[in-house]
Design a protein around this motif. Sequence first.
Motif, PDB file in Angstrom:
ATOM      1  N   ALA A  20      51.899  75.643  76.672  1.00 43.60           N
ATOM      2  CA  ALA A  20      52.197  74.420  75.920  1.00 43.60           C
ATOM      3  C   ALA A  20      53.661  74.029  76.082  1.00 43.60           C
ATOM      4  CB  ALA A  20      51.864  74.628  74.441  1.00 43.60           C
ATOM      5  N   CYS A  21      54.554  75.012  76.089  1.00 43.86           N
ATOM      6  CA  CYS A  21      55.982  74.724  76.273  1.00 43.86           C
ATOM      7  C   CYS A  21      56.242  74.126  77.655  1.00 43.86           C
ATOM      8  CB  CYS A  21      56.808  75.996  76.091  1.00 43.86           C
ATOM      9  SG  CYS A  21      56.907  76.574  74.374  1.00 43.86           S
ATOM     10  N   ALA A  22      55.593  74.682  78.677  1.00 42.54           N
ATOM     11  CA  ALA A  22      55.772  74.170  80.033  1.00 42.54           C
ATOM     12  C   ALA A  22      55.300  72.723  80.137  1.00 42.54           C
ATOM     13  CB  ALA A  22      55.012  75.044  81.030  1.00 42.54           C
ATOM     14  N   LEU A  23      54.142  72.434  79.562  1.00 41.75           N
ATOM     15  CA  LEU A  23      53.616  71.064  79.592  1.00 41.75           C
ATOM     16  C   LEU A  23      54.521  70.120  78.813  1.00 41.75           C
ATOM     17  CD1 LEU A  23      49.796  71.764  79.109  1.00 41.75           C
ATOM     18  CD2 LEU A  23      50.956  71.031  81.206  1.00 41.75           C
ATOM     19  N   ALA A  24      55.036  70.591  77.696  1.00 41.94           N
ATOM     20  CA  ALA A  24      55.923  69.745  76.889  1.00 41.94           C
ATOM     21  C   ALA A  24      57.219  69.452  77.631  1.00 41.94           C
ATOM     22  CB  ALA A  24      56.214  70.427  75.553  1.00 41.94           C
TER      23      ALA A  24
ATOM     24  N   ALA B 243      60.399  64.833  80.417  1.00 45.44           N
ATOM     25  CA  ALA B 243      61.310  64.489  81.509  1.00 45.44           C
ATOM     26  C   ALA B 243      61.397  62.986  81.758  1.00 45.44           C
ATOM     27  CB  ALA B 243      60.910  65.227  82.788  1.00 45.44           C
ATOM     28  N   PRO B 244      60.267  62.252  81.790  1.00 42.55           N
ATOM     29  CA  PRO B 244      60.374  60.803  82.027  1.00 42.55           C
ATOM     30  C   PRO B 244      61.127  60.052  80.929  1.00 42.55           C
ATOM     31  CG  PRO B 244      58.129  61.573  82.439  1.00 42.55           C
ATOM     32  CD  PRO B 244      58.860  62.680  81.763  1.00 42.55           C
ATOM     33  N   LEU B 245      61.196  60.644  79.724  1.00 35.87           N
ATOM     34  CA  LEU B 245      61.867  59.974  78.618  1.00 35.87           C
ATOM     35  C   LEU B 245      63.383  60.078  78.699  1.00 35.87           C
ATOM     36  CD1 LEU B 245      59.553  61.099  75.655  1.00 35.87           C
ATOM     37  CD2 LEU B 245      59.415  59.017  77.030  1.00 35.87           C
TER      38      LEU B 245
ATOM     39  N   ARG C 119      65.314  58.802  80.740  1.00 33.31           N
ATOM     40  CA  ARG C 119      65.937  57.536  81.144  1.00 33.31           C
ATOM     41  C   ARG C 119      65.999  56.535  79.997  1.00 33.31           C
ATOM     42  NH1 ARG C 119      62.650  58.850  85.577  1.00 33.31           N
ATOM     43  NH2 ARG C 119      60.986  57.522  84.799  1.00 33.31           N
ATOM     44  N   ARG C 120      65.377  56.847  78.881  1.00 34.32           N
ATOM     45  CA  ARG C 120      65.399  55.944  77.729  1.00 34.32           C
ATOM     46  C   ARG C 120      66.779  55.948  77.076  1.00 34.32           C
ATOM     47  NH1 ARG C 120      61.003  52.570  77.912  1.00 34.32           N
ATOM     48  NH2 ARG C 120      59.191  53.748  78.657  1.00 34.32           N
ATOM     49  N   PRO C 121      67.092  54.928  76.266  1.00 35.55           N
ATOM     50  CA  PRO C 121      68.414  54.872  75.632  1.00 35.55           C
ATOM     51  C   PRO C 121      68.732  56.094  74.771  1.00 35.55           C
ATOM     52  CG  PRO C 121      67.338  52.737  75.496  1.00 35.55           C
ATOM     53  CD  PRO C 121      66.315  53.692  76.055  1.00 35.55           C
ATOM     54  N   THR C 122      67.720  56.645  74.104  1.00 31.17           N
ATOM     55  CA  THR C 122      67.968  57.801  73.244  1.00 31.17           C
ATOM     56  C   THR C 122      68.123  59.088  74.049  1.00 31.17           C
ATOM     57  OG1 THR C 122      65.577  58.060  72.940  1.00 31.17           O
ATOM     58  CG2 THR C 122      66.777  56.808  71.273  1.00 31.17           C
ATOM     59  N   GLY C 123      67.729  59.064  75.314  1.00 33.03           N
ATOM     60  CA  GLY C 123      67.892  60.221  76.178  1.00 33.03           C
ATOM     61  C   GLY C 123      67.054  61.408  75.747  1.00 33.03           C
TER      62      GLY C 123
ATOM     63  N   LEU D 271      64.556  67.412  89.918  1.00 33.85           N
ATOM     64  CA  LEU D 271      65.419  68.512  89.490  1.00 33.85           C
ATOM     65  C   LEU D 271      65.454  68.602  87.969  1.00 33.85           C
ATOM     66  CD1 LEU D 271      67.188  70.718  90.652  1.00 33.85           C
ATOM     67  CD2 LEU D 271      69.132  69.147  90.576  1.00 33.85           C
ATOM     68  N   LEU D 272      65.531  67.461  87.302  1.00 31.80           N
ATOM     69  CA  LEU D 272      65.515  67.455  85.841  1.00 31.80           C
ATOM     70  C   LEU D 272      64.181  67.964  85.317  1.00 31.80           C
ATOM     71  CD1 LEU D 272      66.908  66.703  83.178  1.00 31.80           C
ATOM     72  CD2 LEU D 272      65.976  64.394  83.433  1.00 31.80           C
ATOM     73  N   LEU D 273      63.095  67.584  85.981  1.00 27.79           N
ATOM     74  CA  LEU D 273      61.773  68.071  85.590  1.00 27.79           C
ATOM     75  C   LEU D 273      61.708  69.589  85.674  1.00 27.79           C
ATOM     76  CD1 LEU D 273      58.758  67.615  84.922  1.00 27.79           C
ATOM     77  CD2 LEU D 273      58.357  67.329  87.377  1.00 27.79           C
TER      78      LEU D 273
END
Length: 294
Positions: free
Chosen positions: A71-75, A80-82, A84-88, A175-177
Motif C-alpha cells: 500500500a505504501c508503494a502504491l501510495a 508523484a503526479p501531484l 506539479r500542482r501548486p501545493t506540491g 526519477l521523482l516517482l
Amino acid sequence: MDHLFDLLTLPAVQRSGIGLLIAAVGLPIVGVFIIGLDIIAVRFAMMHVALLGIAVGLLTGLDPMLCGLAACALAGAGVAPLARRPTGLPGAMGLLMTFAIAAALLVLSVSGVNATGAFELLWGSILATREIDLVVLGVLTVLVHVLFWRWRRQLALLLFDRELALCSGVAAGPLLLALLVVVAVAIGASIRLTGALLVDALTILPALGARNLGRSLRSMVLWAVALGVLGNGGGFAVALLLDQPPGPVLVLVAGTLTLLTYLIPEGAHDAIDTGRRADRGGDPVPIVQRMWQH
C-alpha cells in the motif's frame, strides 16, 4: 557486559541487530531524500497508508505487513503526479493522509476486523523482527544505494530545484516517482522495526545530523549512514545493557548524536572545507556539490 553477550546469543536479538544494521546502511539515505524533497510529514501519511494496507491484509488473510508495504508503494507512486500542482508534495501528502485514515477505518468497520490488532502492528517491535523482514530491508537497502550512486548527479539537481533539473535534461518525472516509491516503502519497513512513532530514529534524525556535517549530497549521504550505524548500534547496545525497550532508547541516542552536530560552529565546517580544497590544489567546489550547505 557478560549479560550483553548472553543476550546476543538469542536468535531474536541477533535478527534485531542484523535488521538495525541493514536499516542503518540504507534508511538514513532515505532521510536525505525526505529532507531534500521537503516532505518530512510523509511519515505521518505513510503510517495511515500502512494501516490501510494492514486492514486489507487482515481482511483477506494475507500478511498484514507485506500488504502495508504494498500500500505504501502504491501510495508513493500515486502522489508523484501531484508534485506539479501548486501545493506540491506537502499538499499531496496531507490529502493522502486524510483519505488513507478514513479508508482504513472504513475497512476495519465494514469487515469486522479487530481494530486493536491492526493498530498494534503499527507500534512495531525490534525484537519481533522476522527473517522476511530482513529480506525486505536488504532488498530495499540495495535499491536505495543503486538509486543514489547510479543517479546521484541527477538527484542533486532534482532535490535542489525541480525546474532546474528539467531544464538540464534530467528525467525528473520518472526519477521523482522512483524516489517517492522508495521513500514510502522505507517508511513502511521502518514501522516494522521501531514502530510508527519512532521512524525518525532510522530516517530523519541521521539525515538532519548529516546536513550539519556534509557539504555536498554525497558527503551528506556518507555522514547519514555513519550516524545511522553509530546511533542504531549504540542505541541497541544501551537498550540491552539497561534492559529497556530498544525503540525509545534508539531515538534518544540518535537524537543526542543529531543535537551534537548542531553544537559544531559553522566556521569549523568552512575551515575544514578550505583545508581540504587546499590539499587538492585549491580546486573550486562545484555549485551543485555545495548547494545543500544551508
